[in-house]
Design an enzyme around this catalytic site. Structure first.
Site, PDB file in Angstrom:
ATOM      1  N   CYS A  83       0.814  -1.232   0.000  1.00 43.21           N
ATOM      2  CA  CYS A  83       0.000   0.000   0.000  1.00 43.21           C
ATOM      3  C   CYS A  83       0.841   1.273   0.000  1.00 43.21           C
ATOM      4  O   CYS A  83       0.303   2.371  -0.150  1.00 43.21           O
ATOM      5  CB  CYS A  83      -0.921   0.015   1.208  1.00 43.21           C
ATOM      6  SG  CYS A  83      -1.550  -1.597   1.650  1.00 43.21           S
ATOM      7  N   HIS A 337      -8.914   3.510  -1.705  1.00 46.27           N
ATOM      8  CA  HIS A 337      -7.534   3.050  -1.516  1.00 46.27           C
ATOM      9  C   HIS A 337      -7.102   2.124  -2.656  1.00 46.27           C
ATOM     10  O   HIS A 337      -7.045   0.912  -2.494  1.00 46.27           O
ATOM     11  CB  HIS A 337      -7.444   2.343  -0.159  1.00 46.27           C
ATOM     12  CG  HIS A 337      -6.087   1.836   0.212  1.00 46.27           C
ATOM     13  ND1 HIS A 337      -4.911   2.342  -0.313  1.00 46.27           N
ATOM     14  CD2 HIS A 337      -5.701   0.864   1.072  1.00 46.27           C
ATOM     15  CE1 HIS A 337      -3.885   1.684   0.207  1.00 46.27           C
ATOM     16  NE2 HIS A 337      -4.335   0.778   1.040  1.00 46.27           N
TER      17      HIS A 337
END
Ligand SMILES: [Zn+2]
Lengths: 389, 145
Positions: A83, A337
């Protein structure tokens, strides 16, 4: 080492399902960043492509994207830290430029998560942990962060209301960010209404409302050395600190689960490099993949003492008008995200803030901003400090 | 000359509901599980204990390790009960992942599914016990001490 500036930023809308291919999505952020920088693709002398693997079939995606964006024959590199891939990309690009090897580098972050189902996506993310020893127990990201939430609640008396308040704040700004995937308001009552989807448990104690949404999206940053930055750009935003750290993939190798040590270490390195401290930060973007993650970030970054994160949100200190505005673009919780694009999107937000170009989300006259971007459950910690002077 | 191919050692494929790797130099972990023992490794050169087990020491880089058994009580560090599962784990729902602290090492695993989750408290003393899953695979679970 020479100074390095961000001279252009771009981001696609973050959406549930992008109706095009990976390379076409990459084009959207890149075109915007190039236009923003006022340059052409001929000025780019290297590119870094950032994404987490296995969401789509393309192997070595940097090559396909470089070709599509007209970046051959310049070198292109593929970097991955889950991420936090695109803030890692920024650090690599910073090093490439500061070393004098390159003048202008594009960092393209991207994820097209909709190519697989949500359950498959959880399985992929779960395998961003230790596949030999932990994944066979059926782990997934929300469950790991839920263990951190449980530990924080137990140690510091943080409540589920405090966590809900972070989501409410995110939604306040997601509503005014036209690039966000989740544009609706969220109220504390949604978390206590058993008939509301937000209140459903995903992995105790975290509820649906505590979790960010998967999204398709891309981000792009253009960095340049001082000479080129001054030549091309009226408002270069300088990279003052790039702090990075790593931690044990296995939770068993960690000394705490009520915080993320890699984030604390990355913050210390970034503050030292930039010569500033937490009190000097005027606006921040933190990695709120889950509500608890934002609370942990307040403490890791020194905005609050250990355990004091809940008071910051209770006092609305992290709202736009507060003492330390955090995620006033909706954060991962509302903006969405798209793994590999997230860090670049956070950095874009801070660049726009420091230029005074953040529109309705603009914080009053910020000089120094910070980006906290985490890969995996605290495996990779990246803290970037930017300034407009 | 024997033409028989050497059998690949794939014992680790038995670990957990879904195993993602079959070969490892600590495959003996599975034999110990089959005999009711959860083991960790001890570096004979520098003395560090490792859970999960390792064939090589990350501190002194020695490969001279020995097996030791996880015994006694550990303290519950944290836990979470999953209501959704990744692909391949649906049949196990609801289940709880957790970690125990044994002092100089920690063990990551699952809580005993027969435990009432409302009675689970961080800091409580628990033991690590081998468990056979309905699909015949092996893992270990944490029971109240
Ligand atoms: Zn050793």
């Amino acid at each position: 080492m020479g100074k390095v500036a961000i001279i252009g930023v771009g981001q696609s809308k973050f959406v549930r399902k992008y109706p095009g291919s990976l390379r076409e999505l990459a084009f959207e952020g890149f075109k915007e960043a190039i236009t923003d920088a006022g340059i052409t693709n001929n000025e780019i002398d290297a590119s870094v492509f950032c994404s987490a693997p296995e969401y789509d079939k393309q192997r070595s995606p940097s090559a396909v994207v470089a070709e599509y964006l007209g970046l051959n024959p310049q070198p292109t590199f593929y970097v991955e830290t889950l991420c936090s891939s695109s803030s890692t990309g920024l650090k690599l690009a910073y090093s490439m430029v500061a070393s004098g090897l390159h003048d202008v580098v594009a960092i393209i972050g991207l994820q097209k998560m909709s190519e697989i189902s949500s359950a498959e996506s959880q399985e992929r993310m779960g395998r961003g942990a230790d596949i030999q020893w932990e994944s066979p127990f059926g782990t997934m990201m929300p469950a790991y962060y839920a263990m951190h939430a449980q530990a924080h609640i137990d140690k510091y008396g943080t409540t589920l209301e405090d966590l809900a308040a972070i989501r409410v704040k995110a939604a306040t700004y997601g509503q005014i960010n036209d690039r966000a995937v989740y544009r609706k308001a969220v109220t504390p009552e949604m978390f206590t209404d058993p008939d509301n989807m937000m209140s459903g448990t995903v992995s105790s104690p975290l509820r649906v409302g505590d979790c960010c949404a998967n999204a398709d999206g891309t981000s792009c940053l253009i960095v340049a050395n001082e000479e080129k930055a001054k030549q091309f750009c009226k408002k270069p935003i300088w990279i003052l600190g790039v702090g990075t750290a790593s931690a044990s993939v296995n939770l068993t190798g960690r000394d705490r689960v009520h915080g993320l040590l890699a984030a604390e270490q990355a913050a210390q390195k970034a503050y030292t490099m930039a010569g500033v401290g937490p009190k000097d930060i005027d606006v921040a973007e933190v990695h709120d993949c889950f509500t608890i993650a934002e609370l942990l970030a307040y403490e890791a970054l020194g905005f609050a003492d250990p355990g004091g994160g809940k008071e910051l949100i209770q006092g609305q200190e992290t709202y736009k008008e507060g003492s330390i505005p955090v995620n006033v673009d909706g954060g991962l919780l509302s903006k969405g995200h798209p793994i590999g694009a997230t860090g670049g999107s956070q950095i874009r937000t801070i660049v726009l803030q420091l230029r005074g170009e953040a529109g309705d989300m603009q914080v009053q006259d910020p000089q120094i901003g910070l980006v906290h971007n985490i890969g995996g459950v605290g495996i990779y910690g990246n803290v970037t400090i930017l300034g407009n002077q | 000359m024997s033409k028989a191919k050497k059998q690949e050692d794939v014992r680790f494929g038995k670990f957990g509901t879904v195993s993602f790797t079959k070969t490892t130099r600590v495959n003996d972990f599975i034999d110990y599980l089959e005999n009711g023992k959860v083991m960790y490794t001890h570096c004979k050169t520098c003395g560090v204990n490792y859970f999960p087990p390792r064939a090589d020491c990350g501190g002194c880089l020695s490969s001279d390790t020995e097996w030791k058994e996880v015994t006694g009580n550990g303290k519950l560090v944290s836990y979470s009960q999953l209501k959704y599962a990744p692909v391949g784990f649906d049949e196990d729902l609801p289940y709880s992942i957790a970690m125990l602290d044994y002092g100089d090492y920690q063990v990551f695993g699952r809580l005993d599914s027969s435990l009432d989750i409302d009675t689970v408290k961080i800091g409580m003393e628990m033991t690590t016990v081998v468990n056979e899953l309905p699909n015949g695979q092996l893992n270990y679970i944490f029971k109240k001490a």
